[in-house]
Scaffold this active site. Sequence first.
Site, PDB file in Angstrom:
ATOM      1  N   ASP A 255       0.810  -1.219   0.000  1.00  0.00           N
ATOM      2  CA  ASP A 255       0.000   0.000   0.000  1.00  0.00           C
ATOM      3  C   ASP A 255       0.843   1.269   0.000  1.00  0.00           C
ATOM      4  O   ASP A 255       0.603   2.206   0.771  1.00  0.00           O
ATOM      5  CB  ASP A 255      -0.955   0.001   1.193  1.00  0.00           C
TER       6      ASP A 255
ATOM      7  N   ASN B 206       1.738  -6.114  -1.729  1.00  0.00           N
ATOM      8  CA  ASN B 206       0.309  -6.087  -1.452  1.00  0.00           C
ATOM      9  C   ASN B 206      -0.368  -4.904  -2.127  1.00  0.00           C
ATOM     10  O   ASN B 206      -0.031  -3.744  -1.842  1.00  0.00           O
ATOM     11  CB  ASN B 206       0.072  -6.007   0.061  1.00  0.00           C
ATOM     12  N   GLU B 207      -1.278  -5.193  -3.049  1.00  0.00           N
ATOM     13  CA  GLU B 207      -2.176  -4.201  -3.647  1.00  0.00           C
ATOM     14  C   GLU B 207      -1.446  -3.075  -4.372  1.00  0.00           C
ATOM     15  O   GLU B 207      -2.003  -1.983  -4.529  1.00  0.00           O
ATOM     16  CB  GLU B 207      -3.107  -3.609  -2.573  1.00  0.00           C
ATOM     17  N   ILE B 208      -0.241  -3.333  -4.842  1.00  0.00           N
ATOM     18  CA  ILE B 208       0.491  -2.266  -5.525  1.00  0.00           C
ATOM     19  C   ILE B 208      -0.145  -1.982  -6.884  1.00  0.00           C
ATOM     20  O   ILE B 208      -0.410  -0.822  -7.230  1.00  0.00           O
ATOM     21  CB  ILE B 208       1.978  -2.635  -5.690  1.00  0.00           C
TER      22      ILE B 208
END
Length: 926
Positions: free
Chosen positions: A436, A473-475
């Site tokens: 994030d 994560n969620e890049i």
Amino acid sequence: MHVKAETVLALLTPAPPSVVGQHVVDLSGDGWTLSSTALNRTVPGHLPSQVHLDLFEAGVIDIMASMILTFVGLRMPIGRIPATRLKAYFESTWLVFDGLDTFATITFCDQHVGSTDNQFRQHHFDVSQILKECKQDPVLRINFGSAPNIANTIAKSPDAEEWPPGVQITNEYPNRWYIRKEQSDFGWDWGPAFAPVGPWKPSYIVQNGHAELYVLNTDIDIYRQGQINYLPPDQSQPWIVNASIDFLGPVPCKPSMSIEIKDAATGSVLSSGLLQNVTVSGKSITGTTTIDGDAPKLWWPSGMGKQNLYNVTITVQNDMKKSLAKVTKRTGFRTIFLNQRNITDDQLAQGIAPGANWHFEINGYEFYTKGSNIIPPDAFWPRVTQARMARLFDAVTAGNQNMLRVWASGAYLHDFIYDLADEKGILLWSEFQFSDALYPVNDAFLENVAAEVVYNVRRVNHHPSLALWAGGNEIESLMLPMARRADPTGYSKYIGEYEKLYISLILPLVYENTRSITYSPSSTTEGYLYVNLSAPVPMAERYSNTTPGSYYGDTDYYNYDTSVSFDYNHYPVGRFANEFGFHSMPSLQTWQQAVDPEDLQFNSSVVVLRNHHYTAGGLFTDNFKNSSKGMGEMTMGVEAYYPIPSKSDSVANFSAWCHATQLFQADLYKSQIQFYRRGSGMPERQLGSLYWQLEDIWQAPTWAGIEYDGRWKVLHYVARDIYQPIIVSPFWNYTTGRLEVYVTSDLWEPAQGTVNLTWVDLSGKSIANNAGTPETVSFTVGALNTTNIYTTNISELSLPDLKDSILILSLSGEGRLPNASSKKAFVHQNHFTPVFPKDLSLKDPKLEVSYSPESRKFTVQATGGVSLYTWLDYPAGAVGYFEANAFVLLPGVPKEVSFVAQEGNVTDDWLQRVTVQSLWDQKVRD
């Protein structure tokens, strides 16, 4: 700020210089000192440990006081030294640190040795000459700096990279993206911001003789001949075992390597002999061997077969056949592959929608992934013990889960945790520690990351539980779209930086060190267009695909608009669901571990401030505005669908509200998991469900299904039920009234059986003519598939009173588990009400619970009416789980339930204090 802390090492032991060998001193233990100039205190220390833990043990701080501890990391560097005996006659002496968190300066005998700036790397320093020149008893000093302060200093430097306002996500401490430290230490929406420092992993003094080697790291890679990471392996090919050792010591002359592979259970030898193609590159020695493809027993995930394991011993010899180093690792033979390839013509002919696959395949078989996301189990890793993780992983397998996603950004898991996963058959989707945020791509940062990646890929590669490496994560799914919205004209710059870090740097490093594991640049992604390992950007990502009717990649989904929580038209349709969820309160028993009695109220200041959804966005100790939003979301979820607790006793009312939020959470997850599992037989061919999140890091409102001390929330019981191999599920469109019933199976071959559909009123009496519904429906469900067994509209049924009706769905079937020799019976029960629980005309079920010492089981029965969400609860003093909970209980049908004790003392008095309640009790005013 500098901290001086020291302990004097014992005098060197004299010995003849001809003595050779290896002397390794484990520095773990209590003989350390922690000193702080900030507090003007010196207290006993430990290793491994972190500053907060030793200060807490010394009575300096209270770890439960989260609003104070948030600032300890700013003021508390740490120094530690053990006292031990060293040998004067060894040729070389090294300091080896498996983990220093994070910014540390090391001195030995008053001489500077080195510095560290990465929590996730192993560091080693040659102190041979320093020790030889030491004129006094040697002293080791380790001074730790404040990670938040150093991150802020880096951010203020003239050459620090900057991003558009609003892109980087600050939870509490800012600027976490500049440093290589556990990102959640700076705060997250499910945990505190303690920012600890200290030697969080073991440390050693290593002394070598003339030719001995000390093994720093070992990479054992097992794959099928010709296997390429991003392509399906050929299961007919022999196995390749590639063994590589990273070492300290002189490069040996003409080294050879031998291997012995033994069955870990029986000790029988699978293979032994010399490795071939032995090469030396820098400080690594590598060799390979080939094993017949059918010789090893395969390793399988939980629910798919046995977890067959082998001990592999690698020995390095010089040209005189003298043994220089030996290492043994436990491993297994399996292939695990993330299939992101385009949908084929054959798949299209089967009714699968166009696009690309996104599912896992084990030993050549596609399977349905069932599991959750694991976060750091504690704010302080030295408190995470093998016993604690074994208890947690027991809950995972008991919960019918076969995979955990190891979320970034916590920390790379310890080897003993992978060992437990190997034993229990839990696949670990592993990630590099980026989350994030957008990250720098300057040379120094990339060089630091490269060493981190290589070390950790090699360290855990021998574990058969390792399932995937993801870049972060969620890049791709969150951060890049945020950057595009914030700076449309500069978007190409951020895409380029993303690809430089996650594709051009990390991907080749992964593939250079393992042939057995797939790599995905981001946790949530639409996959790739093509892979060309010789290109500057070796993987072309498929960004923001909008092709109508086509499905690409995996999904994550969070929707806090509770008015649509159970409308499955809002759930994402994709190939794999890797994150979804909603937060809930922990139980009263868990709150009592952390909160004073006077604060046990739903909206007390202490309770609200321990809710970090939504985070403060900075260093604020009075985050009532954002925290209250998250509390309000839970409240609205309860009020929309469940009886509203209103008990006269404030603690009882608080407990009832906590339980109500858990009911909402569990039902929401159940609704989504059923939907995703049904997708296995839909055009999207959905083959995975990993909910957020498995467990808690502390006592607070979070998305967890298991509370901090190991107590199961309603969620984990419900997920356990709905993750069974064959399930029956109702799907109700409450707008149109349409009701569909599906049977879903994740077995690898068809299964058959029947489903009984029984309408009763809430007193337990049968509704006349079964309301026009067939009493029994036969089914055959295909392998990894779903089938519709009944469809109707509520308006077409003969229900006298919708508020006084419940449909009981009872499945009885037969099928064969993967790799099983025979078929077995499967049962599952579900239910449906044509109105939401808050609108039901509930009857007092008059529940009774008793315990039989002979059967060691509790018997629960209802004598007054149907018991919805029948909830067995146990007192403090032990940790474990009931074999069934949160179930529907009909009057006159007693149910026996066992309790599995994992920890603590289950006494007769404790057993008598087990209680039972139902949805009825939520509305009763005591």
